[in-house]
Design a protein around this motif. Structure first.
Motif, short mmCIF file in Angstrom:
data_model
loop_
_atom_site.label_atom_id
_atom_site.label_comp_id
_atom_site.label_asym_id
_atom_site.label_seq_id
_atom_site.Cartn_x
_atom_site.Cartn_y
_atom_site.Cartn_z
N PRO A 288 -45.51 -54.90 78.77
CA PRO A 288 -45.42 -56.05 79.68
C PRO A 288 -44.63 -57.17 79.02
CG PRO A 288 -47.70 -55.29 79.43
CD PRO A 288 -46.89 -54.61 78.36
N SER A 289 -43.77 -57.82 79.78
CA SER A 289 -43.01 -58.95 79.24
C SER A 289 -42.72 -59.95 80.34
CB SER A 289 -41.69 -58.47 78.60
OG SER A 289 -40.80 -57.95 79.57
N ALA A 290 -42.53 -61.19 79.96
CA ALA A 290 -42.15 -62.24 80.91
C ALA A 290 -41.49 -63.37 80.13
CB ALA A 290 -43.36 -62.76 81.68
N HIS A 291 -40.65 -64.14 80.81
CA HIS A 291 -39.84 -65.16 80.17
C HIS A 291 -40.07 -66.52 80.80
CE1 HIS A 291 -36.19 -67.62 79.50
NE2 HIS A 291 -36.14 -67.02 78.33
N ALA A 292 -40.10 -67.56 79.96
CA ALA A 292 -40.14 -68.94 80.42
C ALA A 292 -38.96 -69.68 79.80
CB ALA A 292 -41.45 -69.62 80.00
N PRO A 293 -38.20 -70.42 80.59
CA PRO A 293 -37.06 -71.15 80.02
C PRO A 293 -37.53 -72.38 79.23
CG PRO A 293 -37.28 -71.65 82.35
CD PRO A 293 -38.31 -70.61 82.05
N MET A 294 -36.87 -72.63 78.12
CA MET A 294 -37.12 -73.87 77.37
C MET A 294 -36.18 -74.96 77.90
SD MET A 294 -37.40 -72.54 73.41
CE MET A 294 -38.21 -73.99 72.73
N MET A 295 -36.67 -76.18 77.90
CA MET A 295 -35.81 -77.30 78.27
C MET A 295 -34.61 -77.33 77.32
SD MET A 295 -36.00 -79.66 80.68
CE MET A 295 -37.73 -80.00 81.02
N THR A 296 -33.43 -77.51 77.89
CA THR A 296 -32.22 -77.38 77.06
C THR A 296 -31.99 -78.58 76.14
OG1 THR A 296 -30.96 -78.21 78.96
CG2 THR A 296 -31.01 -75.82 78.62
N ASP A 297 -32.27 -79.81 76.60
CA ASP A 297 -32.04 -80.98 75.77
C ASP A 297 -32.78 -82.18 76.34
OD1 ASP A 297 -30.37 -82.02 77.90
OD2 ASP A 297 -28.76 -80.76 77.12
N GLN A 298 -32.73 -83.29 75.62
CA GLN A 298 -33.47 -84.48 76.03
C GLN A 298 -32.92 -85.08 77.31
OE1 GLN A 298 -36.25 -85.50 74.05
NE2 GLN A 298 -36.71 -86.59 75.96
N SER A 299 -31.61 -85.03 77.50
CA SER A 299 -31.03 -85.62 78.71
C SER A 299 -31.52 -84.89 79.96
CB SER A 299 -29.50 -85.59 78.64
OG SER A 299 -29.02 -84.26 78.52
N THR A 300 -31.69 -83.58 79.86
CA THR A 300 -32.24 -82.82 80.98
C THR A 300 -33.70 -83.20 81.20
OG1 THR A 300 -30.76 -80.99 80.45
CG2 THR A 300 -32.62 -80.51 81.90
N MET A 301 -34.44 -83.34 80.12
CA MET A 301 -35.84 -83.74 80.20
C MET A 301 -35.99 -85.09 80.90
SD MET A 301 -39.07 -83.16 79.14
CE MET A 301 -39.20 -82.27 77.59
N ASN A 302 -35.02 -86.01 80.70
CA ASN A 302 -35.13 -87.38 81.20
C ASN A 302 -34.63 -87.54 82.63
OD1 ASN A 302 -36.15 -88.15 78.72
ND2 ASN A 302 -34.16 -88.83 77.93
N LEU A 303 -34.14 -86.47 83.28
CA LEU A 303 -33.65 -86.59 84.64
C LEU A 303 -34.76 -87.06 85.58
CD1 LEU A 303 -31.48 -83.35 85.01
CD2 LEU A 303 -30.65 -85.72 84.98
N ASP A 304 -34.45 -88.05 86.40
CA ASP A 304 -35.39 -88.54 87.42
C ASP A 304 -35.00 -87.92 88.75
OD1 ASP A 304 -37.14 -89.80 89.06
OD2 ASP A 304 -36.40 -91.83 88.71
N LEU A 305 -35.70 -86.87 89.14
CA LEU A 305 -35.34 -86.11 90.34
C LEU A 305 -36.15 -86.51 91.56
CD1 LEU A 305 -35.06 -82.66 88.55
CD2 LEU A 305 -33.16 -84.07 89.38
N GLY A 306 -37.07 -87.46 91.39
CA GLY A 306 -37.84 -87.94 92.53
C GLY A 306 -38.77 -86.88 93.10
N VAL A 307 -39.05 -87.01 94.38
CA VAL A 307 -39.91 -86.05 95.08
C VAL A 307 -39.01 -84.94 95.64
CG1 VAL A 307 -41.52 -85.69 96.99
CG2 VAL A 307 -41.60 -87.82 95.67
N VAL A 308 -39.31 -83.72 95.29
CA VAL A 308 -38.43 -82.60 95.63
C VAL A 308 -39.10 -81.69 96.64
CG1 VAL A 308 -37.39 -82.70 93.33
CG2 VAL A 308 -39.28 -81.12 93.74
N ASP A 309 -38.38 -80.66 97.07
CA ASP A 309 -38.91 -79.62 97.94
C ASP A 309 -40.22 -79.10 97.35
OD1 ASP A 309 -39.46 -77.08 99.12
OD2 ASP A 309 -37.35 -76.79 99.62
N PRO A 310 -41.29 -79.07 98.14
CA PRO A 310 -42.58 -78.60 97.59
C PRO A 310 -42.51 -77.24 96.92
CG PRO A 310 -42.91 -79.58 99.76
CD PRO A 310 -41.42 -79.51 99.54
N ARG A 311 -41.61 -76.37 97.36
CA ARG A 311 -41.51 -75.04 96.75
C ARG A 311 -41.01 -75.11 95.31
NH1 ARG A 311 -37.50 -72.19 100.76
NH2 ARG A 311 -36.50 -74.22 100.43
N LYS A 312 -40.41 -76.25 94.93
CA LYS A 312 -39.85 -76.41 93.59
C LYS A 312 -40.64 -77.40 92.74
CE LYS A 312 -35.33 -75.71 95.79
NZ LYS A 312 -33.98 -76.26 96.02
N SER A 313 -41.68 -77.98 93.32
CA SER A 313 -42.40 -79.06 92.65
C SER A 313 -43.04 -78.64 91.34
CB SER A 313 -43.48 -79.62 93.59
OG SER A 313 -42.90 -80.21 94.73
N ALA A 314 -43.48 -77.39 91.25
CA ALA A 314 -44.17 -76.94 90.04
C ALA A 314 -43.27 -77.07 88.81
CB ALA A 314 -44.63 -75.50 90.20
#
Length: 453
Positions: A288-314
């Motif tokens: 069994p295997s599964a993958h989770a992406p790591m955040m690429t950098d701090q600038s991506t971490m700091n993005l303010d995306l607001g309220v998004v499509d509920p399907r993507k909120s997680a």
């Protein structure tokens, strides 16, 4: 060692029953020696042929994987075991399915399907939602390529109480900040799930994972330096039961905002290359295997995306994206490959699978295998996606092929199959039985004794 996705064209065939063999022959003639097919899908069907995508692993150096069984190998199930009613639920990764194409947004669907069966066999894409995983209690978390091989009759699944989970994470170029997120997620799973974590291995020489698009609009990708991960798996053999992976995936910076922009209908760009990686791991190592992406950098971490499509909120509320993977792998079933044990009554094999539920347009090995095994296939038209293959013209005459408009209908159909109630008996008008002569089966005796009974 490199994993890539290629587009090929295969001559058209109307022989639905022989499509697995047809595709195997054509793929083997087109894939160079030294490359191993990892996954296969038909993206479009026309009278001119099948447009297909094939993921391959190119072997280099001393590593020899040429003895790995072909993904096209098929064994007919010897019987149907009706002791339990077990359902396979698939929402293929990278096709932009309206339900299940984002961040665990098929979790409610999994709970619905699980309520009408004994065991629900599904894959990470259906329930993975970063820090959330609502896999039902009777759900089995199985990597997608393993589900394919299950339906092809090549393996069976053995339930477990728990697994020893190994986490392999990338050494992050931005320093320990992002590594600490993964380490804390791993320790949190040990403390809250009771997961047995063997250890965490930092991959000092990283994989190079890049998200790409195919011409068919599917999310795919390219992975370089797979041998670095293979070396770790080889060295740790026997010390773990399930493998969690946390690495960066390179995408253009604008994807991080465009994907969450509701005015842009973008397929999740990360899922395709993740599937390529875990398909390769589970195919080569039967784990069994599964993958989770790591955040690429701090600038991506700091993005303010607001309220998004509920399907993507997680995804917006997470920083490590890893807990869903650890929860799933904690009790993911083990893989049985011994031909003498595959049909053991205590394991789940193709003989134990009662139905496959899949979105319309998805002509891959799972669909073909299920129909070849005479496993009922329920195609849900309402789950729109990027796949362009119309399944009905190929399989409408197959006894076990059903189409429904939505998953509520699919659940009702599963209940009917489980109860042994003929679908035809609940449809109106109910056709009269056909009576034929024993002397001439082609002669309809209704001419002499009425129009049927």
């Amino acid at each position: 060692m490199q994993i890539v996705e290629k587009e090929i064209k295969i001559p058209y065939s109307r022989d639905a029953a022989g499509l697995i063999g047809h595709f195997k022959k054509e793929v083997e003639s087109k894939v160079p020696s030294g490359e191993i097919p990892i996954r296969f899908v038909v993206t479009e069907s026309t009278r001119g042929g099948f447009k297909c995508e094939i993921g391959t692993l190119a072997c280099e150096g001393d590593q020899d994987w040429t003895q790995v069984s072909s993904i096209f190998d098929f064994k007919k199930r010897p019987f149907e075991n009706t002791r339990e009613f077990n359902v396979v639920l698939l929402v293929p990764t990278g096709i932009g399915a309206e339900i299940g194409g984002h961040a665990g947004d098929a979790g409610p669907l999994a709970r619905l399907m699980a309520s009408v069966c004994d065991n629900l066999i599904t894959h990470p894409n259906v329930v993975n939602a970063s820090d959330i995983n609502e896999l039902p209690d009777n759900g089995l978390y199985v990597e997608g390529s393993l589900i394919t091989r299950l339906l092809m009759g090549e393996i069976s699944l053995k339930k477990v109480r728990s697994n020893r989970v190994l986490l392999v994470m990338e050494k992050h170029p931005c320093g320990p900040y992002f590594e600490d997120k993964s380490i804390n997620a791993f320790n949190a799973a040990r403390a809250t799930l009771g997961m047995e974590g063997t250890q965490i291995i930092r991959l000092d020489e990283a994989l190079d994972m890049r998200a790409l698009w195919s011409n068919a609009g599917r999310a795919v990708g390219r992975i370089d330096h797979f041998d670095r991960l293979a070396a770790v798996i080889d060295r740790e053999e026997g010390k773990f039961d399930a493998l969690a992976l946390a690495t960066r995936i390179q995408v253009p910076m604008e994807f991080h905002t465009e994907y969450y922009n509701e005015e842009i209908d973008m397929v999740n760009p990360w899922g395709g290359v993740e599937a390529m990686l875990t398909h390769t791991v589970s195919t080569l190592y039967n784990i069994p295997s599964a993958h989770a992406p790591m955040m690429t950098d701090q600038s991506t971490m700091n993005l303010d995306l607001g309220v998004v499509d509920p399907r993507k909120s997680a995804e917006i509320i997470s920083e490590a994206f890893l807990h869903c993977v650890l929860k799933g792998l904690h009790r993911s079933p083990q893989v049985i490959t011994d031909p003498l044990l595959i049909n053991h009554p205590d394991f789940i094999s193709a003989s134990n699978v009662s139905a496959l539920v899949i979105p319309d347009g998805c002509m891959g090995l799972p669909t073909l295998a299920a129909l070849s095994q005479e496993i009922p296939v329920i195609v849900v038209k309402g789950n729109k996606n990027q796949a362009r293959v119309k399944l009905e013209p190929f399989f409408s005459k197959a006894r076990h092929f059903y189409t429904v408009e939505n998953y509520f209908e699919a659940a009702g159909l599963l209940m009917s199959l489980r109860a042994g109630v003929s679908v035809e008996s609940l449809q109106r008008p109910l056709k009269k039985s056909l009576v034929v002569s024993s002397l001439d089966p082609a002669m309809v005796s209704s001419q002499s004794n009425g129009s049927g009974r």
